[in-house]
Design a protein around this motif. Sequence first.
Motif, mmCIF file in Angstrom:
data_model
loop_
_atom_site.group_PDB
_atom_site.id
_atom_site.type_symbol
_atom_site.label_atom_id
_atom_site.label_comp_id
_atom_site.label_asym_id
_atom_site.label_seq_id
_atom_site.Cartn_x
_atom_site.Cartn_y
_atom_site.Cartn_z
ATOM 1 N N ASN A 196 4.098 -1.177 3.473
ATOM 2 C CA ASN A 196 4.637 0.013 2.809
ATOM 3 C C ASN A 196 5.767 -0.420 1.853
ATOM 4 O O ASN A 196 6.778 -0.956 2.303
ATOM 5 C CB ASN A 196 5.169 0.964 3.887
ATOM 6 N N LEU A 245 0.671 4.358 2.607
ATOM 7 C CA LEU A 245 1.248 4.367 3.954
ATOM 8 C C LEU A 245 2.467 5.280 3.934
ATOM 9 O O LEU A 245 3.314 5.156 3.071
ATOM 10 C CB LEU A 245 1.646 2.952 4.377
ATOM 11 N N ARG A 246 2.534 6.190 4.889
ATOM 12 C CA ARG A 246 3.641 7.135 4.895
ATOM 13 C C ARG A 246 4.623 6.871 6.025
ATOM 14 O O ARG A 246 5.803 6.651 5.809
ATOM 15 C CB ARG A 246 3.110 8.571 5.067
ATOM 16 N N ASN A 266 0.857 -1.184 0.000
ATOM 17 C CA ASN A 266 0.000 0.000 0.000
ATOM 18 C C ASN A 266 0.894 1.236 0.000
ATOM 19 O O ASN A 266 1.562 1.537 0.979
ATOM 20 C CB ASN A 266 -0.904 0.004 1.236
ATOM 21 N N ARG A 267 0.884 1.925 -1.133
ATOM 22 C CA ARG A 267 1.771 3.067 -1.316
ATOM 23 C C ARG A 267 1.303 4.308 -0.551
ATOM 24 O O ARG A 267 2.031 5.290 -0.444
ATOM 25 C CB ARG A 267 1.884 3.371 -2.820
ATOM 26 N N THR A 300 10.912 6.526 6.712
ATOM 27 C CA THR A 300 11.027 6.636 5.258
ATOM 28 C C THR A 300 11.254 8.089 4.870
ATOM 29 O O THR A 300 11.098 8.994 5.694
ATOM 30 C CB THR A 300 9.741 6.167 4.575
#
Length: 157
Positions: A49, A32-33, A29-30, A104
Amino acid sequence: MTNAELQQLVEKLSLADFGRPFQHQATFNRRLRTTGGRYVLQTHNLEINPLMIEEFNEDTLIGVIKHELVHYHNHIQGLPYQHKDRYFQSELQRIAGLKYAPATSKAKARQQPKHLWVYTCKNGHEIYRQRRINELRYVCGICGAPIRLTGELKRDV
Ligand SMILES: [Zn+2]
Ligand SMILES: [Zn+2]
């Protein structure tokens, strides 16, 4: 890594570390930060992620998957599954899962100030400050020339 490859990896780790099958869906799931992944209580699915492998490596990805699998297996068996639960922590330790996902680039961008003042010297070097400074008291750190306020920078994160 594709979703199918991720699914295979999760199934493999599930059997190896818990001796139980993973019978739901694991997908990247892109959106998610800041988190490495999440376990969705309602569906029992895992979301990971993709930056865990893109910005880090397979060890990090595996550490995150193991963490989510502890939520998964504990929850499915009606056992304590939240971070604060001692049983969650002991299971995480037993299988050497990651306690925290590494930060990230997206998470780091979020931590940076939303607003900066931009000062420029006559040679075009730019200096960024969160607070306004007295231009007369500072010179360019690179060339020593006087600086002046030339703009503001706003982030939309
Ligand atoms: Zn967690
Ligand atoms: Zn300069």
